[in-house]
Write an enzyme that holds these catalytic residues in place. Sequence first.
Site, short mmCIF file in Angstrom:
data_model
loop_
_atom_site.label_atom_id
_atom_site.label_comp_id
_atom_site.label_asym_id
_atom_site.label_seq_id
_atom_site.Cartn_x
_atom_site.Cartn_y
_atom_site.Cartn_z
N GLU A 144 0.82 -1.22 0.00
CA GLU A 144 0.00 0.00 0.00
C GLU A 144 0.86 1.27 0.00
O GLU A 144 0.37 2.35 0.31
CB GLU A 144 -0.91 0.01 1.23
CG GLU A 144 -1.93 -1.12 1.26
CD GLU A 144 -2.80 -1.06 2.48
OE1 GLU A 144 -3.75 -0.24 2.50
OE2 GLU A 144 -2.55 -1.82 3.44
N SER B 250 -6.47 -2.58 2.08
CA SER B 250 -6.95 -2.04 0.80
C SER B 250 -7.54 -3.09 -0.11
O SER B 250 -7.52 -2.96 -1.33
CB SER B 250 -5.82 -1.30 0.07
OG SER B 250 -5.52 -0.09 0.72
N TYR C 133 -9.58 3.52 -5.18
CA TYR C 133 -8.60 4.57 -5.47
C TYR C 133 -8.64 5.09 -6.91
O TYR C 133 -7.74 5.81 -7.32
CB TYR C 133 -7.20 4.06 -5.14
CG TYR C 133 -7.07 3.65 -3.69
CD1 TYR C 133 -7.23 4.58 -2.67
CD2 TYR C 133 -6.80 2.33 -3.33
CE1 TYR C 133 -7.14 4.22 -1.34
CE2 TYR C 133 -6.70 1.95 -2.00
CZ TYR C 133 -6.87 2.91 -1.00
OH TYR C 133 -6.77 2.55 0.31
N ARG D 97 -11.74 3.29 11.08
CA ARG D 97 -12.90 3.06 10.23
C ARG D 97 -13.34 1.62 10.37
O ARG D 97 -12.52 0.70 10.35
CB ARG D 97 -12.53 3.35 8.76
CG ARG D 97 -13.70 3.68 7.86
CD ARG D 97 -13.27 3.78 6.41
NE ARG D 97 -12.90 2.47 5.89
CZ ARG D 97 -11.76 2.21 5.25
NH1 ARG D 97 -10.86 3.15 5.06
NH2 ARG D 97 -11.51 0.99 4.81
N ASP E 157 -15.74 -1.27 8.65
CA ASP E 157 -16.42 -1.60 7.39
C ASP E 157 -17.36 -2.78 7.59
O ASP E 157 -17.07 -3.70 8.37
CB ASP E 157 -15.40 -1.96 6.31
CG ASP E 157 -14.45 -0.82 5.99
OD1 ASP E 157 -14.82 0.33 6.26
OD2 ASP E 157 -13.35 -1.09 5.48
N GLU F 55 -14.26 -5.54 8.67
CA GLU F 55 -12.93 -5.28 9.19
C GLU F 55 -12.84 -3.91 9.84
O GLU F 55 -13.73 -3.07 9.67
CB GLU F 55 -11.88 -5.39 8.09
CG GLU F 55 -11.99 -4.36 7.00
CD GLU F 55 -10.87 -4.52 5.97
OE1 GLU F 55 -9.88 -3.76 6.08
OE2 GLU F 55 -10.99 -5.36 5.07
N ASN G 207 -10.12 -0.67 10.14
CA ASN G 207 -8.93 -0.05 9.58
C ASN G 207 -8.46 1.02 10.56
O ASN G 207 -9.13 2.04 10.72
CB ASN G 207 -9.25 0.56 8.21
CG ASN G 207 -8.03 0.98 7.44
OD1 ASN G 207 -7.07 1.46 8.02
ND2 ASN G 207 -8.08 0.81 6.14
N GLY H 3 -7.22 5.45 4.82
CA GLY H 3 -6.68 6.31 3.79
C GLY H 3 -7.17 7.74 3.92
O GLY H 3 -8.28 8.00 4.38
#
Length: 314
Positions: free
Chosen positions: A13, A146, A216, A255, A257, A269, A271, A275
């Site tokens: 990443e 990611s 992205y 974050r 998800d 998951e 994070n 990002g």
Amino acid sequence: MKIAVLLGGISREREISLRSGKRIAQALRNFGHQVDEIDVNFENFDSLIWTKELRNYDVAFNILHGTFGEDGHVQSILDALQIPYTGSGVEASVIAFDKYLCNLYVQDITAVPEFILLSKEEFEQGKNVLQNIEIPCVIKPRKEGSSIGTHICFSKEELLENLKKEFEKYDEMLVQRYVKGTEVTVSIIDIDGIPTVLPILELRPKKLFYDYEAKYTDGMTEFVIPAEIGEEMTEVVKDNALKIYRKLGCKHFARVDGIVSDGKFYFLEVNTLPGMTELSDLPMSAKAYGLTFEELVNRIANEAFKNPPFKKFK
């Protein structure tokens, strides 16, 4: 403040970390901070640690995504150097980055799609570990970010093919029941030390799921905020995400998800270093909450300075 933005790193990443870090550095400069961008790599790492160069900064803004930067390694080094840094501490980082451990850790809080952990050795020995797996299913590396290495498999042949490919890079893969539904992401930031849930973001990728390309690449995902999941489900998702954040002991920003399906929230998951690019989820949710990008990163930096993830040595 004098702030070191740790960016780049050695994971797959790296490019996203560079994009996130440069944007963060500029935002902090716009807020009046003295900022240095430090591209952490194999060449300069020993120098950073042994010369204690990082101790010259008030805060290290860690945005090293993935392996080494997000999995507890850098956090343990910064703890030892007693340098305030952004994001969660060692324990939360280790658990959150390990998808298998994290699933076990949070399944008393929320629904988690059924999963098994499969090793490369088991796969190569040809054991019948796959015969009872429900198709379609999802495979993902145990430790990665990611959505790299993640596949939705709609046949046993596809499952075997993708596992063979990913076991060339990884030693362990998670095989999980596929849940079709509304993809959502819940960003949480600390405000004066109190975890605060931002508006939920609904993700409508133009691909099968919210993979690396959809994350992205401009135009590959439609973002809906607040998520159109109904008031009752919105409260359920917020409550579950906040409980997960607190149980893991996350700090400053993170974050969560998941998928909403048939009136139920399924965890995917956590994070701990989300990002921060121009297409990233957390800045969108912060904007909907009323924070500009500059205000968001300034708040995170100040939270880290006032409330670092470690206990200070006496």
